[in-house]
Design an enzyme around this catalytic site. Structure first.
Site, PDB file in Angstrom:
ATOM      1  CG  ASP A  13      -1.782  -1.219   1.320  1.00  0.00           C
ATOM      2  OD1 ASP A  13      -2.273  -1.667   0.278  1.00  0.00           O
ATOM      3  OD2 ASP A  13      -1.929  -1.746   2.435  1.00  0.00           O
ATOM      4  CG  HIS A  41      -1.502  -1.999  -7.664  1.00  0.00           C
ATOM      5  ND1 HIS A  41      -0.736  -1.977  -6.531  1.00  0.00           N
ATOM      6  CD2 HIS A  41      -0.896  -2.864  -8.494  1.00  0.00           C
ATOM      7  CE1 HIS A  41       0.282  -2.794  -6.677  1.00  0.00           C
ATOM      8  NE2 HIS A  41       0.197  -3.359  -7.852  1.00  0.00           N
TER       9      HIS A  41
HETATM   10  P1  GDP Z   1      -0.442   0.164  -3.768  1.00  0.00           P
HETATM   11  O1  GDP Z   1      -1.019  -1.165  -3.446  1.00  0.00           O
HETATM   12  O2  GDP Z   1       0.997   0.265  -3.403  1.00  0.00           O
HETATM   13  O3  GDP Z   1      -0.712   0.587  -5.169  1.00  0.00           O
HETATM   14  O4  GDP Z   1      -1.135   1.210  -2.832  1.00  0.00           O
HETATM   15  P2  GDP Z   1      -2.712   1.449  -2.595  1.00  0.00           P
HETATM   16  O5  GDP Z   1      -3.336   1.787  -3.849  1.00  0.00           O
HETATM   17  O6  GDP Z   1      -3.301   0.365  -1.819  1.00  0.00           O
HETATM   18  O7  GDP Z   1      -2.639   2.662  -1.573  1.00  0.00           O
HETATM   19  C1  GDP Z   1      -2.143   3.831  -1.908  1.00  0.00           C
HETATM   20  C2  GDP Z   1      -3.199   4.880  -1.607  1.00  0.00           C
HETATM   21  O8  GDP Z   1      -2.558   6.111  -1.605  1.00  0.00           O
HETATM   22  C3  GDP Z   1      -4.270   4.991  -2.667  1.00  0.00           C
HETATM   23  O9  GDP Z   1      -5.448   5.431  -2.059  1.00  0.00           O
HETATM   24  C4  GDP Z   1      -3.714   6.058  -3.607  1.00  0.00           C
HETATM   25  O10 GDP Z   1      -4.719   6.735  -4.333  1.00  0.00           O
HETATM   26  C5  GDP Z   1      -3.079   6.959  -2.631  1.00  0.00           C
HETATM   27  N1  GDP Z   1      -1.907   7.722  -3.029  1.00  0.00           N
HETATM   28  C6  GDP Z   1      -0.862   7.350  -3.818  1.00  0.00           C
HETATM   29  N2  GDP Z   1       0.076   8.312  -3.797  1.00  0.00           N
HETATM   30  C7  GDP Z   1      -0.408   9.302  -2.992  1.00  0.00           C
HETATM   31  C8  GDP Z   1       0.130  10.546  -2.540  1.00  0.00           C
HETATM   32  O11 GDP Z   1       1.241  10.947  -2.863  1.00  0.00           O
HETATM   33  N3  GDP Z   1      -0.650  11.275  -1.684  1.00  0.00           N
HETATM   34  C9  GDP Z   1      -1.872  10.860  -1.276  1.00  0.00           C
HETATM   35  N4  GDP Z   1      -2.564  11.643  -0.451  1.00  0.00           N
HETATM   36  N5  GDP Z   1      -2.392   9.680  -1.666  1.00  0.00           N
HETATM   37  C10 GDP Z   1      -1.653   8.917  -2.500  1.00  0.00           C
END
Ligand code: GDP
Length: 426
Positions: A13, A41
């Site tokens: 995440d 993701h």
């Molecule tokens: P992944 O599994 O690594 O792709 O991560 P997730 O999608 O589960 O969680 C990442 C969360 O952070 C999601 O809700 C994204 O939309 C959000 N996100 C990603 N980068 C940023 C950021 O720089 N700032 C904020 N506020 N949210 C982010």
């Protein structure tokens, strides 16, 4: 052109979906090489917000060929639903190929996952119950079913009846459940076979040819380094390797081709499921961070469960980046910390025997460990509109530089929001 891997430095995440989506714009291939539908993701783009579990993150670009490699756990149900969802929401039909060597998550894998978590009760691992552990157990016990076997009826029947013989004993006598009916299962698999057929291919040949012709290939990891079964917090790990090194195996590309490894690092910590999480915070302090994190709070993309929250952990992250073989870092969620006047960070662990260490210990020694915390000055403002590094408030610059020094690897990009354009390149 060398292959680029995007992987998680922490517990998952970290925001890999967004970073992959950004990089996919300049890639010809985006490849999933491990895991299944057990993590999501999150991607936000002109079509809306999507939580992809099975599909590679390049599916929003018509120029990208998306590949699901043999190292993954193919959940046909989830895959077909996600493809349908893209169509329903106006995304042009993506180019997707699935390795014909990919093995299938069976309905009984999900069932065993659920039954075993229930049986373990308070000792459970916090599984997402997507069948991933039973799937990989079967794979390595040589009881798995490869996608290509769906089209060989006699072979499929024989291999399934061999596998079900043992499973049905467990179902009836350990879990008190009715046995699985082979005929009904074969009918169900027959339906998947017809739907999956157009996507199946020898993707190993495809990727080798692409690699030889210099095409840009992006391999995307699921979860993070600390969930790796060999190098992570076993047994609170996932069931396939989350490391960039495994991409060579799970995608089917030469090991030497992966020259660029981007480890995605979060500006704070979050974690789903059980297991040691040394910089964890609880109560109001955790709530305040959880509600501001990510794009809509830190809640599991697969389960909706509130994620466990913690401060940035330099010990775990340095280790995570080391085992990933990171050549550069992508820092995400820096914007989230704008509400704090001072930001706690964990720079070492105090182990149960009193030793202070900056080396991430084996899981058995993590029991009773405590974080050694210090505070860095916050910037107390919204940085989500900043696009140049030197336009960040001085305390945000200092925070990034402190992280970089603690990990020992350059931070090449900084994400300041969930949208594609909310990115600072350095
Ligand atoms: P992944 O599994 O690594 O792709 O991560 P997730 O999608 O589960 O969680 C990442 C969360 O952070 C999601 O809700 C994204 O939309 C959000 N996100 C990603 N980068 C940023 C950021 O720089 N700032 C904020 N506020 N949210 C982010």
């Amino acid at each position: 052109m060398p292959v680029t891997a995007i992987v998680g430095a922490n517990w998952g995440d970290e925001g890999k979906g967004k970073m992959t989506d950004v990089l996919a714009a300049h890639s010809s291939f985006v490849v999933r090489y491990q895991g299944g539908s057990n993590a999501g993701h999150t991607i936000i783009n002109e079509y809306g917000k999507f939580a992809l579990h099975m599909l590679p993150s390049g599916v929003f670009y018509p120029h990208v060929t998306n590949v699901i490699g043999p190292g993954t756990a193919l959940d046909a149900d989830v895959l077909l639903q996600e493809l349908q969802q893209l169509e329903d929401r106006g995304v042009p039909k993506p180019s997707v190929f699935i390795s014909d060597r990919t093995q299938l998550v069976m309905p009984y894998h999900r069932l065993f996952d659920q039954l075993e978590e229930e049986r373990l009760g308070s000792l459970s691992f916090g599984s997402t119950r997507r069948g991933i552990a039973p799937f990989y157990a079967d794979k390595y016990a040589k009881l798995g079913i490869q996608a290509a076997e769906l089209f060989e009826p006699a072979r499929l029947r024989s291999r399934l009846s061999q596998s079900l013989a043992a499973k049905n004993v467990l179902l009836e006598h350990l879990y008190g459940m009715p046995p699985i009916d082979l005929e009904a299962l074969l009918l169900e698999l027959n339906e998947y076979a017809a739907k999956l057929q157009p996507y199946l291919l020898n993707t190993t040949e495809l990727l080798h040819r692409a690699n030889q012709s210099g095409a840009s290939i992006l391999v995307e990891g699921q979860l993070g380094a600390l969930r790796d079964p060999d190098h992570g917090i076993y047994p609170y790990s996932t069931s396939s390797s989350t490391l960039a090194g495994f991409a060579s195996v799970g995608a089917g590309i030469p090991p030497g081709s992966i020259e660029r490894v981007i480890a995605v690092v979060k500006a704070y910590s979050s974690c789903v499921g059980a297991g040691p999480f040394i910089s964890e915070i609880t109560g109001e302090e955790a709530n305040a961070l959880r509600l501001r994190g990510g794009d809509a709070g830190e809640f599991g993309a697969t389960t909706g469960r509130p994620r466990r929250m913690g401060w940035f952990d330099a010990v775990a992250t340095r280790y995570g980046c080391m085992v990933q073989g990171a050549t550069e870092l992508a820092l995400t969620n820096l914007d989230v910390l704008g509400y704090l006047e001072a930001i706690p960070v964990c720079s070492a662990y105090r182990l149960a025997n009193g030793t202070i260490t900056q080396e991430f210990p084996v899981n058995a020694k993590l029991e009773g460990a405590e974080p050694v915390l210090s505070k860095l000055p916050g910037w107390s403002c919204d940085i989500s509109g900043v696009r140049e590094f030197d336009q960040l408030p001085p305390n945000a610059i200092s925070y990034v530089e402190w992280m970089e020094q603690a990990i020992g690897i350059r931070i090449g990009s900084i994400s300041v929001g969930p949208h594609r354009d909310q990115l600072i390149k350095r």
